[in-house]
Design a protein around this motif. Structure first.
Motif, PDB file in Angstrom:
ATOM      1  N   SER A 122      65.460  52.260  50.123  1.00  0.00           N
ATOM      2  CA  SER A 122      66.401  51.907  51.187  1.00  0.00           C
ATOM      3  C   SER A 122      65.632  51.419  52.411  1.00  0.00           C
ATOM      4  O   SER A 122      64.411  51.582  52.505  1.00  0.00           O
ATOM      5  N   ASP A 123      66.364  50.857  53.368  1.00  0.00           N
ATOM      6  CA  ASP A 123      65.743  50.417  54.617  1.00  0.00           C
ATOM      7  C   ASP A 123      65.113  51.578  55.379  1.00  0.00           C
ATOM      8  O   ASP A 123      64.204  51.390  56.179  1.00  0.00           O
ATOM      9  N   SER A 124      65.599  52.798  55.126  1.00  0.00           N
ATOM     10  CA  SER A 124      65.058  53.972  55.819  1.00  0.00           C
ATOM     11  C   SER A 124      63.907  54.630  55.048  1.00  0.00           C
ATOM     12  O   SER A 124      63.409  55.668  55.464  1.00  0.00           O
ATOM     13  N   GLY A 125      63.497  54.036  53.924  1.00  0.00           N
ATOM     14  CA  GLY A 125      62.347  54.538  53.187  1.00  0.00           C
ATOM     15  C   GLY A 125      62.665  55.535  52.085  1.00  0.00           C
ATOM     16  O   GLY A 125      61.758  56.096  51.488  1.00  0.00           O
ATOM     17  N   VAL A 157      64.221  46.157  47.280  1.00  0.00           N
ATOM     18  CA  VAL A 157      63.969  46.664  48.634  1.00  0.00           C
ATOM     19  C   VAL A 157      65.237  46.517  49.470  1.00  0.00           C
ATOM     20  O   VAL A 157      65.916  45.499  49.417  1.00  0.00           O
ATOM     21  N   GLY A 158      65.536  47.556  50.247  1.00  0.00           N
ATOM     22  CA  GLY A 158      66.691  47.509  51.148  1.00  0.00           C
ATOM     23  C   GLY A 158      68.000  47.863  50.484  1.00  0.00           C
ATOM     24  O   GLY A 158      69.068  47.495  50.983  1.00  0.00           O
ATOM     25  N   LEU A 159      67.954  48.594  49.387  1.00  0.00           N
ATOM     26  CA  LEU A 159      69.174  48.987  48.675  1.00  0.00           C
ATOM     27  C   LEU A 159      69.605  50.388  49.108  1.00  0.00           C
ATOM     28  O   LEU A 159      68.762  51.244  49.375  1.00  0.00           O
ATOM     29  N   PRO A 160      70.901  50.636  49.159  1.00  0.00           N
ATOM     30  CA  PRO A 160      71.345  52.001  49.442  1.00  0.00           C
ATOM     31  C   PRO A 160      71.089  52.872  48.210  1.00  0.00           C
ATOM     32  O   PRO A 160      71.600  52.585  47.130  1.00  0.00           O
ATOM     33  N   ARG A 168      61.313  62.584  49.339  1.00  0.00           N
ATOM     34  CA  ARG A 168      60.361  62.279  50.412  1.00  0.00           C
ATOM     35  C   ARG A 168      60.392  60.782  50.677  1.00  0.00           C
ATOM     36  O   ARG A 168      60.151  59.987  49.763  1.00  0.00           O
ATOM     37  N   PRO A 169      60.688  60.372  51.895  1.00  0.00           N
ATOM     38  CA  PRO A 169      60.703  58.936  52.189  1.00  0.00           C
ATOM     39  C   PRO A 169      59.293  58.349  52.211  1.00  0.00           C
ATOM     40  O   PRO A 169      58.305  59.070  52.383  1.00  0.00           O
ATOM     41  N   VAL A 170      59.224  57.043  52.051  1.00  0.00           N
ATOM     42  CA  VAL A 170      57.966  56.308  52.135  1.00  0.00           C
ATOM     43  C   VAL A 170      57.995  55.432  53.383  1.00  0.00           C
ATOM     44  O   VAL A 170      59.050  55.168  53.954  1.00  0.00           O
ATOM     45  N   ASP A 171      56.812  54.981  53.789  1.00  0.00           N
ATOM     46  CA  ASP A 171      56.679  54.189  55.012  1.00  0.00           C
ATOM     47  C   ASP A 171      56.875  52.694  54.799  1.00  0.00           C
ATOM     48  O   ASP A 171      57.230  51.980  55.725  1.00  0.00           O
ATOM     49  N   ALA A 172      56.585  52.228  53.580  1.00  0.00           N
ATOM     50  CA  ALA A 172      56.584  50.788  53.335  1.00  0.00           C
ATOM     51  C   ALA A 172      56.898  50.493  51.878  1.00  0.00           C
ATOM     52  O   ALA A 172      56.824  51.369  51.019  1.00  0.00           O
ATOM     53  N   TRP A 181      57.732  47.154  56.223  1.00  0.00           N
ATOM     54  CA  TRP A 181      57.687  48.479  56.852  1.00  0.00           C
ATOM     55  C   TRP A 181      59.108  48.988  56.987  1.00  0.00           C
ATOM     56  O   TRP A 181      60.008  48.261  57.387  1.00  0.00           O
ATOM     57  N   LEU A 182      59.304  50.238  56.649  1.00  0.00           N
ATOM     58  CA  LEU A 182      60.632  50.827  56.605  1.00  0.00           C
ATOM     59  C   LEU A 182      60.801  51.791  57.785  1.00  0.00           C
ATOM     60  O   LEU A 182      59.827  52.323  58.310  1.00  0.00           O
TER      61      LEU A 182
END
Length: 183
Positions: A122-125, A157-160, A168-172, A181-182
Motif C-alpha cells: 500500500s501507499d502507507s507501506g 505498488v500502491g494497492l489497498p 510490519r510496514p516497509v519503507d519503500a 518511498w512509502l
C-alpha cells in the motif's frame, strides 16, 4: 487478492522477469545503504517474483555482505551468507538457499538494508505477503532506522492491502521503474 495477484504474475513472461530483475538491480544499487562493507539482507526470488539473481550478485561484487533466508520448520527465517551464484542447496518447499552455515534468526538485525518479497504494498507501506508471517517476524528483529524495501512489479505498488496487527510496514518498494518511498 493473493489469488488475483498470483494469476497476474503467471501471465508474465520469463524474458520480462529477467529484464525486470536487471532494472531492479540498478535501482537497488542507488540506495545509500548499498556500499562496500555494508550488510544487506535479501532473498532468492522464485517463480514469477521479480528476479533478484542479478541484485544478489551485484551486491556481492560491490563488497556488500549479503544475508539470505533459510526457511525453518516453523516458517521463521534463519539467515546464511551468500557466497555466489553456484553456492546453493535446495531448502524447504524447494526454495533455493545458500549452502553456508546458518547464522541464527537474529542475524537479520545486522543488516543496513533489508529487501523482502511480497505480492503488493500500500501507499502507507503495508505489504501483502504469501500469508505465512515469515517476513513479519524477521522485520520485527530489524532496528527502526534500517531501511526495509519490498521488491515488486510496478502494478503491485500502491494497492489497498488488508492489514493484520502483526504486519510490519516497509519503507519503500523497488520495481523495474525505480524506488518508491512509502509513507
Amino acid at each position: 487478492m493473493r489469488r488475483r495477484l498470483l494469476q497476474a504474475r503467471r501471465d508474465r513472461s520469463p524474458a520480462s522477469l529477467a529484464l525486470d530483475g536487471e532494472a531492479i538491480s540498478v535501482h537497488v544499487a542507488t540506495l545509500p545503504q548499498v556500499r562496500a562493507g555494508a550488510c544487506v539482507a535479501a532473498y532468492v526470488s522464485a517463480g514469477t517474483e521479480p528476479s533478484t539473481d542479478r541484485t544478489l550478485e551485484a551486491l556481492r561484487e560491490r563488497g556488500v555482505r549479503v544475508l539470505l533466508p533459510v526457511l525453518l520448520a516453523d516458517d521463521d527465517l534463519d539467515w546464511a551468507a551468500y557466497a555466489g551464484p553456484t553456492a546453493w542447496r535446495t531448502g524447504r518447499r524447494g526454495l533455493r538457499e545458500p549452502d553456508a552455515p546458518a547464522l541464527g534468526t537474529h542475524a537479520v538485525a545486522e543488516a543496513d538494508l533489508v529487501l523482502v518479497p511480497g505480492l503488493a504494498v500500500s501507499d502507507s507501506g503495508h505489504r501483502l505477503g504469501r500469508g505465512g508471517g515469515s517476513y513479519d517476524r524477521a522485520l520485527a528483529r530489524v532496528a527502526p532506522d534500517v531501511v526495509t524495501a519490498v521488491v515488486l512489479h510496478p502494478d503491485e505498488v500502491g494497492l489497498p492491502v488488508p492489514v493484520e496487527p502483526h504486519d510490519r510496514p516497509v519503507d519503500a518498494a523497488v520495481t523495474r521503474d525505480g524506488v518508491t518511498w512509502l509513507d
